[in-house]
Design an enzyme around this catalytic site. Structure first.
Site, PDB file in Angstrom:
ATOM      1  N   GLY A 169       0.813  -1.334   0.064  1.00 29.15           N
ATOM      2  CA  GLY A 169       0.176  -0.060   0.079  1.00 29.15           C
ATOM      3  C   GLY A 169       0.812   1.203   0.071  1.00 29.15           C
ATOM      4  O   GLY A 169       1.763   1.382  -0.898  1.00 29.15           O
ATOM      5  N   GLY A 170       0.574   2.066   1.107  1.00 29.71           N
ATOM      6  CA  GLY A 170       1.355   3.416   0.847  1.00 29.71           C
ATOM      7  C   GLY A 170       2.809   3.120   1.334  1.00 29.71           C
ATOM      8  O   GLY A 170       3.618   4.349   0.967  1.00 29.71           O
ATOM      9  N   GLY A 404      18.989   7.959 -34.935  1.00 26.73           N
ATOM     10  CA  GLY A 404      18.332   8.652 -33.843  1.00 26.73           C
ATOM     11  C   GLY A 404      19.144   8.535 -32.586  1.00 26.73           C
ATOM     12  O   GLY A 404      19.361   9.402 -31.719  1.00 26.73           O
ATOM     13  N   ALA A 405      19.875   7.442 -32.177  1.00 25.44           N
ATOM     14  CA  ALA A 405      20.299   7.024 -30.868  1.00 25.44           C
ATOM     15  C   ALA A 405      21.623   8.117 -31.022  1.00 25.44           C
ATOM     16  O   ALA A 405      22.061   8.392 -29.630  1.00 25.44           O
ATOM     17  CB  ALA A 405      20.760   5.862 -30.606  1.00 25.44           C
TER      18      ALA A 405
HETATM   19  C1  HXC Z   1      -2.642  -2.754  10.834  1.00 28.07           C
HETATM   20  C2  HXC Z   1      -1.128  -4.482  10.454  1.00 28.07           C
HETATM   21  C3  HXC Z   1      -1.134  -4.074   8.963  1.00 28.07           C
HETATM   22  C4  HXC Z   1      -1.789  -3.012   8.604  1.00 28.07           C
HETATM   23  C5  HXC Z   1       0.212  -5.773   9.207  1.00 28.07           C
HETATM   24  N1  HXC Z   1      -0.225  -5.594  10.587  1.00 28.07           N
HETATM   25  N2  HXC Z   1      -0.442  -4.904   8.366  1.00 28.07           N
HETATM   26  N3  HXC Z   1      -1.921  -3.797  11.280  1.00 28.07           N
HETATM   27  N4  HXC Z   1      -2.800  -2.395   9.450  1.00 28.07           N
HETATM   28  N5  HXC Z   1      -2.020  -2.422   7.368  1.00 28.07           N
HETATM   29  C6  HXC Z   1      -0.008  -6.436  11.729  1.00 28.07           C
HETATM   30  C7  HXC Z   1      -0.679  -7.700  11.577  1.00 28.07           C
HETATM   31  O1  HXC Z   1      -1.962  -7.633  12.232  1.00 28.07           O
HETATM   32  C8  HXC Z   1       0.411  -8.544  12.608  1.00 28.07           C
HETATM   33  O2  HXC Z   1       0.269  -7.938  13.965  1.00 28.07           O
HETATM   34  C9  HXC Z   1       1.840  -7.599  12.190  1.00 28.07           C
HETATM   35  O3  HXC Z   1       1.169  -6.514  11.662  1.00 28.07           O
HETATM   36  C10 HXC Z   1       2.593  -8.319  11.302  1.00 28.07           C
HETATM   37  O4  HXC Z   1       1.758  -8.662  10.261  1.00 28.07           O
HETATM   38  P1  HXC Z   1       1.855 -10.316   9.595  1.00 28.07           P
HETATM   39  O5  HXC Z   1       0.701 -10.291   8.553  1.00 28.07           O
HETATM   40  O6  HXC Z   1       1.718 -11.187  10.649  1.00 28.07           O
HETATM   41  O7  HXC Z   1       3.109 -10.333   8.894  1.00 28.07           O
HETATM   42  P2  HXC Z   1       3.610 -11.002   7.513  1.00 28.07           P
HETATM   43  O8  HXC Z   1       3.121 -12.458   7.304  1.00 28.07           O
HETATM   44  O9  HXC Z   1       5.030 -10.570   7.475  1.00 28.07           O
HETATM   45  O10 HXC Z   1       2.775 -10.013   6.447  1.00 28.07           O
HETATM   46  C11 HXC Z   1       3.148  -8.845   6.257  1.00 28.07           C
HETATM   47  C12 HXC Z   1       2.213  -8.022   5.227  1.00 28.07           C
HETATM   48  C13 HXC Z   1       0.571  -8.421   5.458  1.00 28.07           C
HETATM   49  C14 HXC Z   1       2.541  -8.847   3.897  1.00 28.07           C
HETATM   50  C15 HXC Z   1       2.519  -6.479   5.302  1.00 28.07           C
HETATM   51  O11 HXC Z   1       0.677  -8.112   7.050  1.00 28.07           O
HETATM   52  C16 HXC Z   1      -0.254  -7.450   5.007  1.00 28.07           C
HETATM   53  O12 HXC Z   1      -0.531  -8.039   3.834  1.00 28.07           O
HETATM   54  N6  HXC Z   1      -0.707  -6.661   5.442  1.00 28.07           N
HETATM   55  C17 HXC Z   1      -1.834  -5.543   4.808  1.00 28.07           C
HETATM   56  C18 HXC Z   1      -1.203  -4.872   3.910  1.00 28.07           C
HETATM   57  C19 HXC Z   1      -2.291  -3.994   3.436  1.00 28.07           C
HETATM   58  O13 HXC Z   1      -3.030  -4.321   2.444  1.00 28.07           O
HETATM   59  N7  HXC Z   1      -2.376  -2.775   3.616  1.00 28.07           N
HETATM   60  C20 HXC Z   1      -3.140  -1.735   3.349  1.00 28.07           C
HETATM   61  C21 HXC Z   1      -2.839  -0.965   2.272  1.00 28.07           C
HETATM   62  S1  HXC Z   1      -3.734   0.272   1.528  1.00 28.07           S
HETATM   63  P3  HXC Z   1       0.190  -9.018  15.294  1.00 28.07           P
HETATM   64  O14 HXC Z   1      -0.244  -8.479  16.365  1.00 28.07           O
HETATM   65  O15 HXC Z   1      -0.209 -10.383  14.751  1.00 28.07           O
HETATM   66  O16 HXC Z   1       1.772  -9.263  15.335  1.00 28.07           O
HETATM   67  C22 HXC Z   1      -2.850   1.518   1.831  1.00 28.07           C
HETATM   68  C23 HXC Z   1      -3.480   2.945   1.177  1.00 28.07           C
HETATM   69  C24 HXC Z   1      -2.502   3.930   0.747  1.00 28.07           C
HETATM   70  O17 HXC Z   1      -1.812   1.465   2.241  1.00 28.07           O
HETATM   71  C25 HXC Z   1      -2.639   4.438  -0.371  1.00 28.07           C
HETATM   72  C26 HXC Z   1      -2.128   3.918  -1.654  1.00 28.07           C
HETATM   73  C27 HXC Z   1      -2.524   4.878  -2.969  1.00 28.07           C
END
Ligand code: HXC
Length: 510
Positions: A169-170, A404-405
């Site tokens: 994401g961000g 052109g290059a």
């Molecule tokens: C809250 C989060 C989180 C999130 C991870 N955690 N991502 N908490 N918000 N976005 C927390 C988990 O709950 C977990 O907590 C700890 O962080 C570790 O995550 P895991 O999943 O256990 O680790 P891992 O297996 O290594 O995977 C990491 C990851 C995955 C690939 C980053 O967590 C993931 O896919 N997260 C979501 C990513 C996502 O879609 N984010 C939103 C994007 S939208 P605990 O308590 O269990 O340790 C965005 C908008 C921006 O960002 C705008 C863009 C233009």
């Protein structure tokens, strides 16, 4: 009094503990350092000054009010790298996966704003899952504020993103708007959404490495500019990179002491070009032999290897090197090489880093694959980028400069200040075979005639002298004196000043 001091120390200890020992151990087990350990390695010893270590999130959704960790998942502040100020933020994966809350965003924004005021680089160490899901739009808004500042700072202060864990994401979009992205092999990933979401939405089953590992982004997508074996090597290399970069767009390039004489000659360059014009040689050998102490920091080494880009120094001052690489696809310009080159040239121009271009290019890569992929637009990016430069441009044609290059690669016509050629240079619309087959098509059946025509073409056009006769080449130089000639050219051009017409901004072909 002692109580108060102890209280402060206790609160600091709590903040330093991040998400707790179990999560720190898990971080280490994955081969990653913690946010604070990374800062220690990146900055000069004892130089880190932290901001906002007591900041906590203000969310009360999903029981979040019971889970507050001081610092809220990001360590921010400033310090020095070899004595030069940098600002930084380091995401703490042990705290809510380093995800960004409203207050976490405010900490990053403070660093961005201070860096802009002080006109010093910002380095982001990323190990985070994007917007904090429990905060919803407050987190999205926070990212928006960070993005906006990335854009305002672009071209004013260098921004470097280092991807050191799974990022989504961000935490990939903000890096995408910075100047450089580096990754750590096997422990860092970049994707808009992770493998689980991919499976839900598209049914595609893919591992994190396949979706967004370092090999994907440094070699296939070109999103990242390089990767390193582990956190330690990565951070030490970032220190090396920072030594090359100006503090801002008005500071001028840093100057470091050097023992390497600028008039050093290198006889081995006289035999670098093989007798057979179709035989490759490694253009990096030339770069390394020209740069101070052979020190070259390559950018995007694994992507579009037919063009080489990176930083070196001449007379202690940073220059950007751009060079066609005859070892890969004969150094041809294709879409990827054009984009890679253009981005690097624009970075150098934005930060007033002179550009040294080594040319050995047989032309643009023909064919449907390239045309369907938009070669015309991508090639135009490199042409646009060079034509737009106001920094000193010194160009050396070592061998081929076809079609052109020739124009694109910092020729005199698009703004080259000093254009040199080695005696082995061949500056023409195309190579002999192609040219003869077109202009003497009627003779194609007659071997002798074609051989005579080819010889005639080679003698007349495959040399630097037709261009030199017109002044398109300022001088034909001895290969062994290349470093000295470039150093003198750059010294002469040090106060180069070009007026550009007033406009809001250009319309680079995107
Ligand atoms: C809250 C989060 C989180 C999130 C991870 N955690 N991502 N908490 N918000 N976005 C927390 C988990 O709950 C977990 O907590 C700890 O962080 C570790 O995550 P895991 O999943 O256990 O680790 P891992 O297996 O290594 O995977 C990491 C990851 C995955 C690939 C980053 O967590 C993931 O896919 N997260 C979501 C990513 C996502 O879609 N984010 C939103 C994007 S939208 P605990 O308590 O269990 O340790 C965005 C908008 C921006 O960002 C705008 C863009 C233009």
């Amino acid at each position: 009094m002692k109580d108060i001091l102890d209280k402060l120390e206790a609160r600091r200890e709590e903040a330093r503990a991040g998400g707790g020992q179990a999560r720190i151990d898990a971080q280490h087990k994955r081969g990653k350092l913690t946010a604070r350990e990374r800062i220690e390695l990146l900055l000069d010893k004892g130089s880190f000054e932290e901001f906002d270590m007591f900041v906590e999130h203000r969310s009360s959704e999903f029981g979040m009010e019971k889970q507050k960790i001081p610092g809220d998942g990001v360590v921010t502040g400033w310090g020095t790298v070899n004595g030069r100020t940098v600002y930084l933020f380091s995401k703490d994966f042990t705290v809510f996966g380093g995800s960004l809350s409203e207050t976490h965003a405010q900490k990053i924004i403070k660093v961005q704003d201070m860096a802009m005021k002080a006109r010093a680089p910002v380095i982001g160490l990323f190990d985070a899952g994007g917007a904090r899901i429990q905060e919803g739009v407050a987190a999205l808004g926070g990212y928006g504020e960070v993005f906006k500042r990335n854009v305002i700072a672009s071209g004013v202060i260098p921004q470097i993103s280092v991807i050191m864990g799974p990022c989504a994401g961000g935490d990939v979009y903000s890096p995408a708007m910075t100047d450089f992205i580096f990754m750590v092999r096997d422990t860092s990933y970049m994707f808009v959404t992770g493998p689980d979401v991919v499976k839900t939405v598209t049914n595609e089953v893919v591992t994190a490495e396949e979706l967004g590992g370092a090999s994907v982004h440094t070699a296939k997508s070109g999103v990242a500019d390089g990767s390193f074996e582990n956190d330690v090597e990565c951070l030490l290399q970032m220190r090396r990179l920072i030594d090359f970069l100006p503090a801002n767009n008005e500071s001028g390039v840093p100057e470091w002491p050097t023992q390497d004489e600028t008039d050093r000659i290198d006889e081995s360059l006289d035999t670098l070009i093989p007798d057979n014009p179709n035989k490759p040689y490694d253009i990096k050998e030339l770069i390394v032999k020209v740069a101070d102490e052979g020190d070259f920091f390559e950018i995007a080494q694994a992507y579009a290897k037919n063009i080489v880009t990176g930083f070196g120094r001449i007379a202690g001052k940073t220059v950007g090197f751009v060079a066609n690489q005859p070892m890969v696809l004969a150094g041809v310009l294709d879409s990827d090489a054009s984009r890679k080159g253009a981005r690097f040239v624009r970075f150098c121009d934005a930060f007033n880093i002179p550009i040294v271009t080594f040319v050995d290019v047989p032309g643009f890569l023909p064919g449907t694959a390239q045309e369907y992929n938009g070669l015309i637009k991508h090639g135009a990016k490199l042409l646009f980028a060079y034509s737009q430069c106001t920094v000193p441009l010194v160009t050396v044609i070592t061998r081929k400069a076809f079609g052109g290059a020739y124009d694109v690669m910092a020729s005199k016509h698009v703004g080259g200040d000093l254009n040199y050629a080695w005696p082995t240079a061949q500056i023409a619309v195309m190579g002999a075979k192609g040219a003869v087959e077109i202009i003497f098509r009627a003779d194609i059946g007659d071997k002798d005639k074609i051989a005579a025509r080819t010889k005639e073409y080679e003698d007349r056009f495959l040399s630097p002298f037709v261009a030199a006769e017109r002044g398109y080449i300022d001088d034909v130089i001895m290969p062994h004196s290349t470093r000295r000639r470039i150093a003198r050219a750059l010294a002469m051009l040090k106060d180069k000043h070009v007026e550009v017409p007033k406009r809001k901004h250009d319309n680079l072909p995107l």
